[in-house]
Write an enzyme that holds these catalytic residues in place. Structure first.
Site, PDB file in Angstrom:
ATOM      1  N   GLU A   1       0.855  -1.112   0.045  1.00 25.28           N
ATOM      2  CA  GLU A   1      -0.023  -0.058  -0.015  1.00 25.28           C
ATOM      3  C   GLU A   1       0.854   1.285  -0.058  1.00 25.28           C
ATOM      4  O   GLU A   1       0.535   2.327  -0.667  1.00 25.28           O
ATOM      5  CB  GLU A   1      -0.714   0.107   1.293  1.00 25.28           C
ATOM      6  CG  GLU A   1      -2.276   0.652   0.979  1.00 25.28           C
ATOM      7  CD  GLU A   1      -3.350   0.458   2.178  1.00 25.28           C
ATOM      8  OE1 GLU A   1      -2.889   0.438   3.343  1.00 25.28           O
ATOM      9  OE2 GLU A   1      -4.481   0.415   1.776  1.00 25.28           O
TER      10      GLU A   1
ATOM     11  N   LYS B   1     -13.995   1.606  -3.664  1.00 28.30           N
ATOM     12  CA  LYS B   1     -15.097   2.175  -2.796  1.00 28.30           C
ATOM     13  C   LYS B   1     -16.143   2.908  -3.617  1.00 28.30           C
ATOM     14  O   LYS B   1     -17.381   2.892  -3.630  1.00 28.30           O
ATOM     15  CB  LYS B   1     -14.597   3.109  -1.711  1.00 28.30           C
ATOM     16  CG  LYS B   1     -13.659   2.284  -0.941  1.00 28.30           C
ATOM     17  CD  LYS B   1     -12.960   3.308   0.509  1.00 28.30           C
ATOM     18  CE  LYS B   1     -12.184   2.645   1.096  1.00 28.30           C
ATOM     19  NZ  LYS B   1     -11.343   3.716   2.095  1.00 28.30           N
TER      20      LYS B   1
ATOM     21  N   HIS C   1       6.986 -27.038  -1.134  1.00 31.27           N
ATOM     22  CA  HIS C   1       6.157 -28.059  -1.756  1.00 31.27           C
ATOM     23  C   HIS C   1       5.027 -27.629  -2.596  1.00 31.27           C
ATOM     24  O   HIS C   1       4.167 -28.253  -2.980  1.00 31.27           O
ATOM     25  CB  HIS C   1       5.752 -29.032  -0.640  1.00 31.27           C
ATOM     26  CG  HIS C   1       7.052 -29.768  -0.151  1.00 31.27           C
ATOM     27  ND1 HIS C   1       7.382 -31.013  -0.343  1.00 31.27           N
ATOM     28  CD2 HIS C   1       7.858 -29.427   0.876  1.00 31.27           C
ATOM     29  CE1 HIS C   1       8.334 -31.465   0.433  1.00 31.27           C
ATOM     30  NE2 HIS C   1       8.922 -30.137   1.058  1.00 31.27           N
TER      31      HIS C   1
HETATM   32  O1  PA5 Z   1      -3.083   1.845   6.013  1.00 30.95           O
HETATM   33  C1  PA5 Z   1      -3.919   2.310   5.988  1.00 30.95           C
HETATM   34  O2  PA5 Z   1      -4.041   3.690   6.098  1.00 30.95           O
HETATM   35  C2  PA5 Z   1      -5.125   1.611   5.402  1.00 30.95           C
HETATM   36  O3  PA5 Z   1      -4.976   0.166   5.337  1.00 30.95           O
HETATM   37  C3  PA5 Z   1      -6.357   1.844   6.769  1.00 30.95           C
HETATM   38  O4  PA5 Z   1      -5.924   1.335   7.790  1.00 30.95           O
HETATM   39  C4  PA5 Z   1      -7.676   0.951   6.229  1.00 30.95           C
HETATM   40  O5  PA5 Z   1      -8.167   1.285   5.092  1.00 30.95           O
HETATM   41  C5  PA5 Z   1      -8.603   1.165   7.452  1.00 30.95           C
HETATM   42  O6  PA5 Z   1      -8.943   2.446   7.389  1.00 30.95           O
HETATM   43  P1  PA5 Z   1      -9.634   3.067   8.933  1.00 30.95           P
HETATM   44  O7  PA5 Z   1      -8.747   2.961  10.153  1.00 30.95           O
HETATM   45  O8  PA5 Z   1     -10.064   4.602   8.699  1.00 30.95           O
HETATM   46  O9  PA5 Z   1     -10.979   2.210   9.008  1.00 30.95           O
END
Ligand code: PA5
Length: 425
Positions: free
Chosen positions: A278, A413, A299
């Protein structure tokens, strides 16, 4: 607590790691002086030092939650993976802990939710709902469904003892809702993004409920902070790792596979995949991040690693001191042909499997960075989390992207909300 073996990667590299020292120095200052892309999200850098004052309150709420049978941790992405990584890393296999920690809000499977509600309905339940934005759909739906059950079972006052929200300090639906209901709140600082939040109340509260020593975790993280405070590439292992993976990437590798020989690394792998995937996968750049658990995956994926397309390298985490060990005994009749191992420990055999695999994969032209983690403990967990966070920031800045946003996550989203008919979409 982490040292590096570059023997299985150096032969594949063009150039020398130290050629990157001046760029590393610049980025180190960008990180600490908050001058790079996404610099509003660098609060995690000082978290090992700043979180200490919150530990007594986290511990005290955790001690209260320990009286219940089950803690449901509701969250997705960075709001749950660090906790899951810590629980799995530190667990004693086959031992059930109380309270049992279970997760919700990281999927929208109706089957999972119906079974979860059925599972908790006769148990004494507490909830830690975690969402920085306070508006993420998956955990919000899970919280609503779980609270429907709990509101039918417990009084408002009783719920105030059982429900804890970890969220923004002033914004978002979860903040408003938990404030209105009088639930305990912990703050995810504005400048700490989800995937860099494991060493905040996001990870520390549920890990404390599970009985782990969060002071030790933070002392490990502090050690990693200190070890990473000098940008000198001959000393800073986090930065060595970042530069090595950058060199491999710029020299044609497209995939990094995190591999280890201990099953307790399963969710560290998942946390690490989110952290790097990410943070780096944007602007059409970045290594594709994958993971494997050996021997299991030798394996299955082993065949591909050895002889498939040559676009990957591995980062192996070797745990130097296993928590437990066992000696293989000789048998009178050597029917299984294993007497040649008599007197050896199982961890010795595991290490030889690792060394053999390193040699084989090197022959198959797969570079391997080997990271040695000292042991399995709360301190080494805290150390490892910080080690990878700072390495990830360095790596992402090396490829000149913002490590702290995730614009691509919004696309699904938008489509989902359109399809669901959410107002405004
Ligand atoms: O690393 C990040 O920012 C994301 O993976 C968030 O943790 C994830 O989208 C969850 O978001 P939130 O804590 O606002 O619900």
């Amino acid at each position: 607590m982490i040292h590096i073996n570059t023997k299985y990667v150096t032969p594949f590299l063009k150039g020398d790691m130290n050629d990157y020292q001046s760029r590393v120095n610049e980025i180190h200052h960008m990180i600490h002086e908050k001058t790079g892309k996404g610099s509003d999200f660098l609060g995690w850098v000082e978290l090992p030092n700043t979180i200490s004052e919150q530990l007594p309150r986290i511990q005290s709420v955790a001690d209260r939650l320990k009286q219940y049978d089950v803690l449901v941790v509701i969250g997705i992405g960075g709001s749950y993976l660090g906790t899951k990584a810590g629980l799995k890393f530190l667990e004693t296999p086959f031992k059930h802990i109380k309270p049992e920690i279970i997760f919700a809000g990281h999927n929208m499977s109706s089957n999972y939710m119906v079974e979860l509600l059925e599972y908790i309905k006769d148990k004494s339940v507490a909830v830690n709902v975690i969402s920085k934005s306070g508006t993420t759909t998956e955990p919000a739906i899970a919280f609503r469904l779980i609270m429907d059950q709990l509101k039918a079972r417990y009084s408002k006052v009783e719920l105030q003892s059982r429900i804890v929200a970890t969220t923004d300090q002033a914004r978002g639906a979860l903040f408003q809702l938990s404030k209105a209901e009088g639930y305990d709140q912990f703050v995810i600082p504005d400048d700490v993004g989800g995937r860099y939040s494991v060493l905040s109340p996001v990870g520390l509260l549920p890990l404390a409920v599970a009985g782990y020593d969060i002071q030790e975790m933070i002392s490990g993280a502090k050690k990693a902070y200190e070890d990473a405070s000098n940008p000198d590439l001959t000393k800073n292992v986090s930065y060595q790792y970042a530069v090595l993976r950058y060199m491999l990437y710029t020299q044609g590798k497209k995939i990094e596979m995190l591999a280890s020989y201990e099953p307790n690394m399963q969710y560290v792998n998942e946390w690490w995949k989110q952290l790097f995937g990410e943070s780096e996968g944007k602007e059409n750049k970045g290594l594709f991040i994958s993971s494997a658990l050996f021997s299991t995956d030798l394996h299955s994926l082993g065949q591909y690693i050895q002889e498939g397309e040559r676009h990957l390298f591995e980062t192996v985490i070797h745990i130097d001191q296993p928590k437990k060990d066992i000696v293989i005994q000789a048998q009178d009749q050597d029917l299984d042909g294993l007497n040649y191992l008599a007197g050896e420990t199982l961890s010795y055999v595991n290490t030889k499997a690792e060394e053999g695999t390193l040699l084989a994969h090197q022959e198959g032209n797969v570079p391997n960075i080997v990271l040695h983690l000292e042991n399995v403990s709360e301190a080494s967990f805290g150390y490892m989390m910080y080690f990878f966070e700072i390495a990830c920031a360095m790596s992402a800045y090396l490829i000149e992207i913002n490590p702290f946003d995730q614009p691509g996550v919004e696309s699904y989203k938008k489509h989902m909300f359109q399809l669901l008919g959410k107002p405004g979409y």
